[in-house]
Scaffold this motif. Structure first.
Motif, PDB file in Angstrom:
ATOM      1  N   ALA A  57      -9.686   1.823   5.921  1.00 45.95           N
ATOM      2  CA  ALA A  57      -9.147   0.949   7.240  1.00 45.95           C
ATOM      3  C   ALA A  57      -7.489   0.647   7.272  1.00 45.95           C
ATOM      4  O   ALA A  57      -7.048   1.166   8.045  1.00 45.95           O
ATOM      5  CB  ALA A  57      -9.879  -0.186   7.464  1.00 45.95           C
ATOM      6  N   LEU A  58      -7.231   0.387   5.975  1.00 41.94           N
ATOM      7  CA  LEU A  58      -5.631   0.179   5.872  1.00 41.94           C
ATOM      8  C   LEU A  58      -5.134   1.471   5.957  1.00 41.94           C
ATOM      9  O   LEU A  58      -3.814   1.650   6.578  1.00 41.94           O
ATOM     10  CB  LEU A  58      -5.350  -0.375   4.716  1.00 41.94           C
ATOM     11  N   LEU A  59      -5.629   2.487   5.427  1.00 44.21           N
ATOM     12  CA  LEU A  59      -4.858   3.851   5.381  1.00 44.21           C
ATOM     13  C   LEU A  59      -4.791   4.523   6.885  1.00 44.21           C
ATOM     14  O   LEU A  59      -3.910   4.863   7.236  1.00 44.21           O
ATOM     15  CB  LEU A  59      -5.715   5.128   4.543  1.00 44.21           C
ATOM     16  N   GLU A  60      -5.928   4.079   7.615  1.00 43.29           N
ATOM     17  CA  GLU A  60      -6.119   4.732   8.957  1.00 43.29           C
ATOM     18  C   GLU A  60      -4.934   3.843   9.915  1.00 43.29           C
ATOM     19  O   GLU A  60      -4.340   4.535  10.577  1.00 43.29           O
ATOM     20  CB  GLU A  60      -7.257   4.447   9.512  1.00 43.29           C
ATOM     21  N   GLU A  61      -4.848   2.570   9.569  1.00 46.27           N
ATOM     22  CA  GLU A  61      -3.919   1.692  10.298  1.00 46.27           C
ATOM     23  C   GLU A  61      -2.479   2.173  10.033  1.00 46.27           C
ATOM     24  O   GLU A  61      -1.454   2.266  10.522  1.00 46.27           O
ATOM     25  CB  GLU A  61      -3.874   0.379  10.037  1.00 46.27           C
ATOM     26  N   THR A  62      -2.174   2.528   8.503  1.00 44.57           N
ATOM     27  CA  THR A  62      -0.847   3.042   8.161  1.00 44.57           C
ATOM     28  C   THR A  62      -0.498   4.362   8.668  1.00 44.57           C
ATOM     29  O   THR A  62       0.719   4.536   9.251  1.00 44.57           O
ATOM     30  CB  THR A  62      -0.981   3.181   6.699  1.00 44.57           C
ATOM     31  N   ILE A  63      -1.433   5.353   8.937  1.00 44.29           N
ATOM     32  CA  ILE A  63      -1.109   6.514   9.633  1.00 44.29           C
ATOM     33  C   ILE A  63      -0.762   6.418  10.845  1.00 44.29           C
ATOM     34  O   ILE A  63       0.380   7.020  11.257  1.00 44.29           O
ATOM     35  CB  ILE A  63      -2.325   7.510   9.247  1.00 44.29           C
ATOM     36  N   GLU A  64      -1.595   5.451  11.687  1.00 44.88           N
ATOM     37  CA  GLU A  64      -1.101   5.287  13.050  1.00 44.88           C
ATOM     38  C   GLU A  64       0.025   4.690  13.460  1.00 44.88           C
ATOM     39  O   GLU A  64       0.866   5.093  14.001  1.00 44.88           O
ATOM     40  CB  GLU A  64      -2.564   4.619  13.795  1.00 44.88           C
ATOM     41  N   GLN A  65       0.292   3.761  12.480  1.00 45.19           N
ATOM     42  CA  GLN A  65       1.552   2.841  12.634  1.00 45.19           C
ATOM     43  C   GLN A  65       2.853   3.662  12.388  1.00 45.19           C
ATOM     44  O   GLN A  65       3.723   3.865  13.390  1.00 45.19           O
ATOM     45  CB  GLN A  65       1.576   1.678  11.722  1.00 45.19           C
ATOM     46  N   PHE A 108       0.787  -1.109   0.183  1.00 47.85           N
ATOM     47  CA  PHE A 108      -0.153  -0.031  -0.070  1.00 47.85           C
ATOM     48  C   PHE A 108       0.765   1.151   0.129  1.00 47.85           C
ATOM     49  O   PHE A 108       0.706   2.288  -0.867  1.00 47.85           O
ATOM     50  CB  PHE A 108      -1.035  -0.026   1.214  1.00 47.85           C
ATOM     51  N   ARG A 109       1.938   1.244   0.761  1.00 44.08           N
ATOM     52  CA  ARG A 109       2.896   2.374   1.103  1.00 44.08           C
ATOM     53  C   ARG A 109       3.619   2.579  -0.378  1.00 44.08           C
ATOM     54  O   ARG A 109       3.653   3.749  -0.983  1.00 44.08           O
ATOM     55  CB  ARG A 109       3.890   2.350   1.834  1.00 44.08           C
ATOM     56  N   GLU A 110       3.863   1.579  -1.053  1.00 46.25           N
ATOM     57  CA  GLU A 110       4.603   1.683  -2.308  1.00 46.25           C
ATOM     58  C   GLU A 110       3.742   2.268  -3.318  1.00 46.25           C
ATOM     59  O   GLU A 110       4.010   3.166  -4.276  1.00 46.25           O
ATOM     60  CB  GLU A 110       5.177   0.365  -2.885  1.00 46.25           C
ATOM     61  N   LEU A 111       2.512   1.883  -3.499  1.00 48.98           N
ATOM     62  CA  LEU A 111       1.370   2.410  -4.138  1.00 48.98           C
ATOM     63  C   LEU A 111       1.257   3.797  -4.091  1.00 48.98           C
ATOM     64  O   LEU A 111       0.959   4.532  -4.894  1.00 48.98           O
ATOM     65  CB  LEU A 111       0.248   1.583  -4.260  1.00 48.98           C
ATOM     66  N   LEU A 112       0.904   3.999  -2.880  1.00 50.93           N
ATOM     67  CA  LEU A 112       0.915   5.441  -2.480  1.00 50.93           C
ATOM     68  C   LEU A 112       1.831   6.412  -2.936  1.00 50.93           C
ATOM     69  O   LEU A 112       1.663   7.668  -3.386  1.00 50.93           O
ATOM     70  CB  LEU A 112       0.548   5.878  -0.881  1.00 50.93           C
ATOM     71  N   ARG A 113       3.228   6.082  -2.902  1.00 55.18           N
ATOM     72  CA  ARG A 113       4.338   6.833  -3.446  1.00 55.18           C
ATOM     73  C   ARG A 113       4.212   6.955  -4.804  1.00 55.18           C
ATOM     74  O   ARG A 113       4.685   7.967  -5.477  1.00 55.18           O
ATOM     75  CB  ARG A 113       5.678   6.141  -3.206  1.00 55.18           C
ATOM     76  N   SER A 114       3.426   5.853  -5.739  1.00 54.76           N
ATOM     77  CA  SER A 114       3.647   6.254  -7.280  1.00 54.76           C
ATOM     78  C   SER A 114       2.266   6.747  -7.625  1.00 54.76           C
ATOM     79  O   SER A 114       2.229   7.074  -9.025  1.00 54.76           O
ATOM     80  CB  SER A 114       3.948   4.753  -7.782  1.00 54.76           C
ATOM     81  N   ARG A 115       1.138   6.655  -7.050  1.00 55.10           N
ATOM     82  CA  ARG A 115      -0.155   7.007  -7.591  1.00 55.10           C
ATOM     83  C   ARG A 115      -0.819   7.828  -6.357  1.00 55.10           C
ATOM     84  O   ARG A 115      -0.648   7.379  -5.262  1.00 55.10           O
ATOM     85  CB  ARG A 115      -1.003   6.082  -8.329  1.00 55.10           C
ATOM     86  N   GLY A 116      -1.903   8.516  -6.593  1.00 54.33           N
ATOM     87  CA  GLY A 116      -2.831   8.996  -5.790  1.00 54.33           C
ATOM     88  C   GLY A 116      -3.626   7.769  -4.875  1.00 54.33           C
ATOM     89  O   GLY A 116      -3.844   6.883  -5.719  1.00 54.33           O
ATOM     90  N   PHE A 117      -4.218   8.131  -3.962  1.00 46.86           N
ATOM     91  CA  PHE A 117      -5.023   7.451  -3.045  1.00 46.86           C
ATOM     92  C   PHE A 117      -6.197   6.886  -3.800  1.00 46.86           C
ATOM     93  O   PHE A 117      -6.307   5.657  -3.756  1.00 46.86           O
ATOM     94  CB  PHE A 117      -5.378   7.830  -1.655  1.00 46.86           C
ATOM     95  N   GLU A 118      -6.981   7.792  -4.662  1.00 44.57           N
ATOM     96  CA  GLU A 118      -8.342   7.542  -5.099  1.00 44.57           C
ATOM     97  C   GLU A 118      -7.946   6.408  -6.268  1.00 44.57           C
ATOM     98  O   GLU A 118      -8.966   5.803  -6.526  1.00 44.57           O
ATOM     99  CB  GLU A 118      -8.840   8.917  -5.612  1.00 44.57           C
TER     100      GLU A 118
END
Length: 192
Positions: free
Chosen positions: A57-65, A20-30
């Motif tokens: 839910a994955l985004l929220e856990e990623t942020i928190e972690q 998920f983090r790798e995908l966020l770096r290469s493209r937008g969340f939407e």
């Protein structure tokens, strides 16, 4: 419900989060779908849904972690909200915001609100936990700790966010000086 103590579960969740983090770096969340995350993690979609309700839910856990991982041990274990603790929280909040907005391509207002709300909440919890560990025994003060923590967290977050938006990324020391005085003076007024 998955057993979060099972090493296989932990490995799968870590793999999902890294993908998920790798995908966020290469493209937008939407533009990221659960299918994209599952493919990147080399799992099927059913496995993803065993671990997370959806990509939010994955985004929220990623942020928190990530946020909790940035909190220095001396801040997490602090028993008093000192000037040094305040400075560290200002800097870590600012760095977190910079990382998330710049590295993860925060180009969507809907995701920005989720990230902003989550960081504010985590910052408030961190500050409240420090206050609760302190030697504050006055009933009236204890009753207001949640409000004081919310105000303190909002001041720190708001200033760090504004600093990023105004493009002052190379002057974090100045941000700390301005916010430190405001926060510490405000806390001093409320905890007397």
């Amino acid at each position: 419900m998955v057993n979060l103590q099972d090493p296989r579960v932990l490995r799968t969740r870590q793999l999902i989060m890294e993908s998920f983090r790798e995908l966020l770096r290469s493209r937008g969340f939407e533009s990221i779908s659960v299918k994209d995350i599952a493919q990147k993690a080399t799992i099927n979609r059913a496995t993803f849904y065993t671990h997370y309700e959806d990509k939010y839910a994955l985004l929220e856990e990623t942020i928190e972690q990530a946020f909790r991982g940035m909190i220095p041990e001396d801040v997490a274990n602090a028993k008093e909200f000192t000037g040094e603790v305040c400075d560290q929280l200002i800097l870590l909040t600012y760095r977190y915001i910079v990382d998330f907005y710049k590295i993860c391509r925060m180009d969507s207002k809907s995701i920005a609100k989720i990230v902003d709300d989550k960081i504010k909440h985590l910052l408030q919890q961190t500050i409240e936990n420090i206050f609760l560990k302190g030697n504050i025994h006055q009933m009236e003060v204890n009753h207001h700790l949640k409000i004081i923590s919310a105000m303190t967290g909002s001041a720190i977050y708001g200033a760090a966010h504004c600093w990023l938006k105004d493009g002052e990324m190379d002057r974090a020391d100045f941000l700390v000086n301005v916010v430190h005085s405001y926060v510490m003076n405000g806390i001093g007024l409320h905890l007397k």
